[in-house]
Scaffold this motif. Sequence first.
Motif, PDB file in Angstrom:
ATOM      1  N   ILE A  75      25.423 -17.958  61.475  1.00 12.97           N
ATOM      2  CA  ILE A  75      24.139 -18.431  60.945  1.00 12.97           C
ATOM      3  C   ILE A  75      23.286 -19.046  62.044  1.00 12.97           C
ATOM      4  CG2 ILE A  75      23.054 -19.986  59.284  1.00 12.97           C
ATOM      5  CD1 ILE A  75      25.463 -19.650  57.510  1.00 12.97           C
ATOM      6  N   SER A  76      23.891 -19.855  62.917  1.00 13.49           N
ATOM      7  CA  SER A  76      23.121 -20.461  64.012  1.00 13.49           C
ATOM      8  C   SER A  76      22.578 -19.390  64.949  1.00 13.49           C
ATOM      9  CB  SER A  76      24.003 -21.448  64.789  1.00 13.49           C
ATOM     10  OG  SER A  76      24.405 -22.511  63.953  1.00 13.49           O
ATOM     11  N   TYR A  77      23.359 -18.356  65.180  1.00 14.87           N
ATOM     12  CA  TYR A  77      22.901 -17.271  66.046  1.00 14.87           C
ATOM     13  C   TYR A  77      21.708 -16.551  65.416  1.00 14.87           C
ATOM     14  CZ  TYR A  77      23.176 -13.311  69.261  1.00 14.87           C
ATOM     15  OH  TYR A  77      22.890 -12.359  70.212  1.00 14.87           O
ATOM     16  N   GLN A  78      21.743 -16.354  64.082  1.00 15.08           N
ATOM     17  CA  GLN A  78      20.633 -15.693  63.406  1.00 15.08           C
ATOM     18  C   GLN A  78      19.351 -16.502  63.506  1.00 15.08           C
ATOM     19  OE1 GLN A  78      22.133 -15.186  59.453  1.00 15.08           O
ATOM     20  NE2 GLN A  78      23.300 -13.345  59.947  1.00 15.08           N
ATOM     21  N   SER A  79      19.466 -17.824  63.539  1.00 17.00           N
ATOM     22  CA  SER A  79      18.286 -18.691  63.596  1.00 17.00           C
ATOM     23  C   SER A  79      17.757 -18.858  65.008  1.00 17.00           C
ATOM     24  CB  SER A  79      18.618 -20.070  63.008  1.00 17.00           C
ATOM     25  OG  SER A  79      19.038 -19.950  61.670  1.00 17.00           O
ATOM     26  N   SER A  80      18.537 -18.448  65.998  1.00 13.96           N
ATOM     27  CA  SER A  80      18.078 -18.589  67.377  1.00 13.96           C
ATOM     28  C   SER A  80      17.094 -17.474  67.714  1.00 13.96           C
ATOM     29  CB  SER A  80      19.278 -18.538  68.335  1.00 13.96           C
ATOM     30  OG  SER A  80      19.900 -17.275  68.261  1.00 13.96           O
ATOM     31  N   GLN A  81      16.391 -17.682  68.806  1.00 11.46           N
ATOM     32  CA  GLN A  81      15.440 -16.667  69.252  1.00 11.46           C
ATOM     33  C   GLN A  81      16.204 -15.540  69.920  1.00 11.46           C
ATOM     34  OE1 GLN A  81      12.268 -16.688  68.488  1.00 11.46           O
ATOM     35  NE2 GLN A  81      12.490 -18.648  67.448  1.00 11.46           N
ATOM     36  N   GLY A  82      16.171 -14.360  69.320  1.00  8.89           N
ATOM     37  CA  GLY A  82      16.983 -13.255  69.798  1.00  8.89           C
ATOM     38  C   GLY A  82      16.188 -12.110  70.364  1.00  8.89           C
ATOM     39  N   GLY A  83      15.031 -12.361  70.917  1.00  8.31           N
ATOM     40  CA  GLY A  83      14.256 -11.306  71.533  1.00  8.31           C
ATOM     41  C   GLY A  83      13.305 -10.627  70.556  1.00  8.31           C
ATOM     42  N   PHE A  84      12.880  -9.445  70.934  1.00  8.05           N
ATOM     43  CA  PHE A  84      11.836  -8.742  70.197  1.00  8.05           C
ATOM     44  C   PHE A  84      12.275  -8.400  68.775  1.00  8.05           C
ATOM     45  CE2 PHE A  84       9.949  -4.667  68.898  1.00  8.05           C
ATOM     46  CZ  PHE A  84       8.607  -5.028  68.887  1.00  8.05           C
ATOM     47  N   LEU A  85      13.478  -7.896  68.605  1.00 10.58           N
ATOM     48  CA  LEU A  85      13.928  -7.458  67.278  1.00 10.58           C
ATOM     49  C   LEU A  85      14.092  -8.614  66.309  1.00 10.58           C
ATOM     50  CD1 LEU A  85      16.572  -4.710  68.113  1.00 10.58           C
ATOM     51  CD2 LEU A  85      14.313  -4.398  67.106  1.00 10.58           C
TER      52      LEU A  85
END
Length: 562
Positions: free
Chosen positions: A359-369
């Motif tokens: 969940i924390s990874y999903q909320s982080s800024q993960g680039g363009f996509l």
Amino acid sequence: MALHQFDYIFALGMIFAFLDAWNIGANDVANSFATSVSSRSLKYWQAMVLAAICEFLGAVLLGSRVSDTIRNKILDVTLFEEYPATLMLAMMCAAVGSSIWLTIATRIGAPVSTTHSTVGGIMGVGVATFGRHGVVWGWKGFSQIVASWFIAPAIAGGFGGIIFLIAKFTVLRWKDKALRNSYYLIPFFFCFTTSILTLVIVWKGAPNLNISNLKPGAIAACCLGVAGSTLLIYLLFFFPYFYRKAALEDWTLKPYHMFLGPLLWKRGEVPPPPPGAVSVPDYAEGHKEADDNASGTGDEEKDMGERVITEVSATSAPSENNTPLSGVEKKEIAPWYTPKGAAIRIWKAFTHGLTQDVISYQSSQGGFLAGDHKRRNKNAPIYDNKVEHMFSFLQALTAGTLSFAHGSNDISNAAGPLAAIYFTWSRNSVNAKSPVPVWLLAYTAGALVIGLWTYGYHLMRNLGNRLTLHSPSRGFSMELGAALTTVLATKLGIPISSTQCIIGATVMVGLCNNDLRAVNYRMVAWCYAGWILTVPCAGLISGIICGIIINAPHFMEVYTAS
């Protein structure tokens, strides 16, 4: 008599079928369970255990029908009647092409359709062996599967949207009366979901349980009987637990207290809660950063995070008198070639996903996509946590139902080609309706579970809240809509992709927030690009390999120039 001169083809087929099934777990099943984990209805380890049980049972008990379908509807096996060994080779190449493409897609985080990958692999070898006549292109073959690419997401989206709108307008939007209304709607959804699970078994038929070809009256009686039993269980066990947990805010209750059933009515008054104690978890945590920062909590959390990072850095930094932590860890672990060292490394690889914060990874800024998750969640309503808590139990049930249906449908992606290889190898004949052995279904289902446990987190963290806001009520609607579509397709023998179903339902439920920007269309486009590229890529890999092997020079063969 078995074709022992081609034992190596059977062995290679077993290896690449395992890799194919491993990728189904790491890619397809992970996509399905991303909804439950992202909404916090299930913890990661709970989702893994539930998926292992339901996927395995669905594959072993109900997987045989679709395993026949995916081979027979794409490839004209009658063309191989005089060349059974060539069919073995073709199916092995199909498994190689499908598994290689799935491995690439899983590694780069592309949620592709494993069904399309197998279809593409079989089409590639069909063209390589008999040209365009080797593939069934009409409506009874490839064209029907192409249509399902667009129909499956639309139907699943329709089911998911209708279910969520029912919950939204009868319960979720009523604010002060939402909890009261949920006591009436939740039992209906419980009964409906268990009826769908029953329908998967009795309507489709379970040959391995000697349950098939039941009359409509018997099927209806089974579903009504299960629904009635579910209602009784709900009233005896779930309702007392929900009432104390939500209405009385009993913070002392644990999930295992549900088994006390009617005794919970005599539990007495709720003691005063200590500081920080809550009766239900906060399902909106991390989804409303803008509001949190406005109240000051965001800065406090940021400062706290900086302090923790500083302390950890200071603690882990090597000093003059201390050895680096990495050195100590390496000395404590036995060498890899010893039994203890090998067992430790295998266990760490198997449980590595449990250490990942999806969940924390999903909320982080993960680039363009990844897009702007704050903008996606800005206008999405946050509903009563107590009501969401009751929906979390429903979502756990729908997750199991979807997983069971997925196991019965998508295990054919790995079992179909391997079944053709095994049947041809063991009997030296071609049969369009060859049975799929139980051990073969168990073998591929086991590989599927291993793939989910070891690498499922990689795809799971790329979807979920990165597609649209998730909560238990939304996730329940998404999963039940996808399960309904999968059940319908399994009954009709159409090898659809559960990935398409869950993404179609997710997009439609996200649009029910009355905000077109509540959905990450970049991720949707990424998913569709993967679906479109899968068939030609897997087909090219398998077709090229098969064509090279078939037309390769034979040892001790003399060739003349023409």
